[in-house]
Design an enzyme around this catalytic site. Structure first.
Site, short mmCIF file in Angstrom:
data_model
loop_
_atom_site.label_atom_id
_atom_site.label_comp_id
_atom_site.label_asym_id
_atom_site.label_seq_id
_atom_site.Cartn_x
_atom_site.Cartn_y
_atom_site.Cartn_z
N HIS A 78 0.98 -1.24 0.00
CA HIS A 78 0.05 -0.07 -0.17
C HIS A 78 0.90 1.02 -0.05
O HIS A 78 0.66 2.25 -0.81
CB HIS A 78 -0.89 0.12 1.30
CG HIS A 78 -1.78 1.23 1.40
ND1 HIS A 78 -3.01 1.11 1.31
CD2 HIS A 78 -1.28 2.42 1.77
CE1 HIS A 78 -3.52 2.33 1.48
NE2 HIS A 78 -2.57 3.09 1.91
N GLU A 79 1.84 1.33 0.85
CA GLU A 79 2.80 2.64 1.04
C GLU A 79 3.59 2.74 -0.23
O GLU A 79 3.76 3.90 -0.82
CB GLU A 79 3.52 2.56 2.20
CG GLU A 79 2.84 2.28 3.61
CD GLU A 79 1.71 3.32 3.64
OE1 GLU A 79 1.62 4.54 3.17
OE2 GLU A 79 0.65 2.92 4.60
N HIS A 88 1.63 4.36 -3.03
CA HIS A 88 1.45 5.72 -3.05
C HIS A 88 2.52 6.46 -3.73
O HIS A 88 2.56 7.42 -4.41
CB HIS A 88 1.62 6.14 -1.41
CG HIS A 88 0.15 6.07 -1.08
ND1 HIS A 88 -1.02 6.63 -1.23
CD2 HIS A 88 -0.16 5.55 0.33
CE1 HIS A 88 -1.79 6.28 -0.63
NE2 HIS A 88 -1.41 5.68 0.52
N GLU A 102 -6.17 6.41 -2.29
CA GLU A 102 -6.20 5.39 -1.20
C GLU A 102 -6.51 3.95 -1.79
O GLU A 102 -5.94 2.86 -1.58
CB GLU A 102 -7.07 5.79 -0.31
CG GLU A 102 -6.51 6.57 1.00
CD GLU A 102 -5.39 5.76 1.52
OE1 GLU A 102 -5.63 4.56 1.72
OE2 GLU A 102 -4.31 6.27 1.61
N HIS A 110 -9.70 7.79 3.29
CA HIS A 110 -9.78 6.11 3.51
C HIS A 110 -11.08 5.72 3.29
O HIS A 110 -11.28 4.43 3.81
CB HIS A 110 -9.28 6.04 4.91
CG HIS A 110 -7.67 6.60 4.97
ND1 HIS A 110 -7.38 7.98 5.29
CD2 HIS A 110 -6.39 5.96 4.92
CE1 HIS A 110 -6.12 8.00 4.99
NE2 HIS A 110 -5.55 6.83 4.86
ZN LIG Z 1 -2.76 5.24 2.21
#
Ligand SMILES: [Zn+2]
Length: 530
Positions: free
Chosen positions: A348-349, A352, A372, A432
């Site tokens: 996930h990170e 980004h 997100e 989120h």
């Molecule tokens: Zn995130």
């Protein structure tokens, strides 16, 4: 389980534009006192280099790039810099500024440091020729990819523009292997060639995925470091520095004498345990992008990011920062949630970063929800790709570090805040929660609507328009989303725009008359995006 009330709190300290977090309401604590002394030393060192330019060979067009700071117990300071010239790394340009406790210049150390002022535009020799020469000089490496980088070579003789090409692949025993070849970018002549540090394969006792292999680097002293020689990422201990204070060179690099890391326990007192997961799972993410989409790293330039573990105090979060080109993960809240370093969280990170380097979806309103959602989608796809026996592929997000899960794709509203269906209200939700629409779309287009058990997890995905959707599998859905993200979406894309972008992508990949194209449209309609 829905997010805790702490997480549900509205964004108090709003996420910085260039920072995208895992959870709501990032509460950042921790002492900044240590950073102050360090920062002061660095500021003094920069001033000292400028004031004593002759001593350091410092001149126009040069930038100092902070590499490391050593503060002695008696206050003596040693600040190490690399040097860029016109934005290009200078090989042989590194220097150390030695200062007393008050920051007054005491001494200097300097690499060969031939004047790096060379013409840096338009190398006569193209990158491909440097890369071809590099591959020729690295015959023992299979599956090799070469990554050329323009540098100023100032390590011997006269400074000159050069291609520094890293060849990475697999050695004869299946170990990660690499070689660096430097060629003159004006004449094409070979300048230097050496093994890309000493690749090693360590053993990690992880928190979430059992025992794992770690790509490490053997250092000159015989010890090992969490530097991945193939993918280029390094893992560092932030020593509980707060997320707002973490910079590229903060904390310390993980090193170890025997290349066996961690103890495999949650809430471990061994600080290397979280590092094992972070290091391995960043590699899985890199490999997912590389082997699925041919993408070499976050910026597709072959460069790895820095991963910080043990960020903040009771910081139950993780985030990506463009500013330090780094991922940061916290230690949980000291209660039920251990470190945020599991597969889908690291995926996930890092995603980004990929989003930032491509569509750059603005981190608010509907584009923020899509940002997100993109991280949740590829984070979960990293889990599927890794095919780990403990942390299996699923449509649950953060299921290991925030058990049983933090968000889910089939019916996002089960977390108590996420939207299942698009409406005008979605743009006003926290990113989120507005991500729910995208996540729900991804589940429907992958698996279809209704009840289904996948890898032992029971799902039941409703549609907002009463339709029945048939899935095309998550591999195709992810391929469509990746192309939509990297080719069609822009910083202001909203859900309507995402529908158009993903239809364009499905048309490119499978044809406008394909079942895949139809499924993409049907799944969007099923989440009220038309
Ligand atoms: Zn995130």
């Amino acid at each position: 389980m829905s997010p805790s009330s702490a997480r549900r709190r509205a964004l108090g300290a709003a996420a910085l534009a260039a920072t995208a977090a895992l959870l709501l309401g990032a509460v950042t604590t921790g002492s900044a006192a240590a950073a102050t002394g360090r920062d002061a030393a660095v500021a003094r060192a920069r001033a000292n280099v400028a004031r004593h330019a002759d001593l350091f060979g410092y001149g126009p067009g040069q930038q100092l790039v902070l590499k490391d700071v050593v503060l002695d117990p008696d206050g003596t300071q040693h600040v190490r810099f690399d040097r860029d010239y016109q934005g290009l790394p200078v090989v042989g340009g590194d220097l150390v500024v030695h200062q007393d406790a008050r920051g007054r210049l005491a001494d200097s150390s300097r690499a060969a440091g031939h004047d790096p002022a060379v013409p840096t535009t338009r190398p006569a020799v193209p990158a491909q020729r440097g890369a071809a020469e590099a591959l020729r000089q690295a015959p023992g490496i299979s599956g090799a990819v070469s990554t050329p980088e323009l540098v100023v070579w100032a390590a011997d003789g006269t400074a000159r523009l050069a291609w520094r090409t890293t060849v990475s692949g697999t050695g004869k025993q299946g170990q990660p292997a690499g070689r660096v070849v430097v060629t003159d970018a004006t004449t094409g002549a070979a300048i230097d060639s050496y093994d890309a540090e000493h690749s090693a394969t360590g053993t990690g006792h992880s928190e979430y995925t059992g025992d794992v292999a770690l790509a490490t680097t053997q250092q000159a002293d015989g010890g090992y470091a969490l530097i991945d020689p193939v993918r280029g990422h390094t893992t560092r201990d932030a020593h509980n520095l707060s997320a707002n204070s973490v910079k590229a060179g903060s904390g310390t690099l993980y090193t170890d004498a025997d290349d066996v890391w961690g103890d495999g326990r949650k809430f471990s007192t061994d600080r290397a345990t979280a590092a094992v997961d972070a290091h391995a799972n960043t590699a899985w993410t890199y490999d997912y992008y590389k082997n699925t989409f041919g993408r070499s790293g976050i910026k597709n330039d072959g460069k790895g990011a820095t991963v910080f573990v043990h960020v903040g105090t009771d910081w139950d979060n993780a985030q990506w920062s463009d500013a330090c080109f780094c991922m940061m993960t916290g230690d949980g809240n000291g209660g039920t949630d251990p470190e945020q370093v599991d597969l889908d969280t690291m995926g996930h990170e890092m995603t980004h970063g990929v989003t930032s380097a491509t569509a750059n979806l603005r981190y608010s309103g509907e584009s923020g929800g899509l940002n997100e959602s993109t991280s949740d989608i590829f984070g979960t796809m990293v889990e599927w790709y890794a095919n780990n026996a403990v942390d299996k592929g699923d449509y649950l997000f953060s299921d290991q570090s925030t058990p049983p899960w933090l968000r889910r794709f089939d019916r996002p509203s089960l977390d108590g805040g996420s939207a299942d269906c698009w409406s005008k209200k979605v743009a006003r939700l926290d990113v989120h929660y507005s991500s729910g629409v995208g996540n729900h779309w991804f589940y429907l287009v992958s698996e279809g609507s209704g009840a289904k058990t996948v890898n032992g997890v029971a799902y039941d995905s409703p549609t907002c328009n009463g339709s029945t959707v048939t899935g095309i599998g998550n591999q195709k859905a992810a391929a469509i989303w990746y192309r939509a993200l990297t080719v069609y979406m822009t910083s202001t894309t909203d859900y309507k725009g995402a529908r158009a972008a993903s239809l364009n992508a499905a048309r490119d990949l499978y044809g406008a008359g394909s079942a895949e194209y139809a499924a993409v449209g049907a799944a969007w309609s099923a989440v009220s995006v038309s």
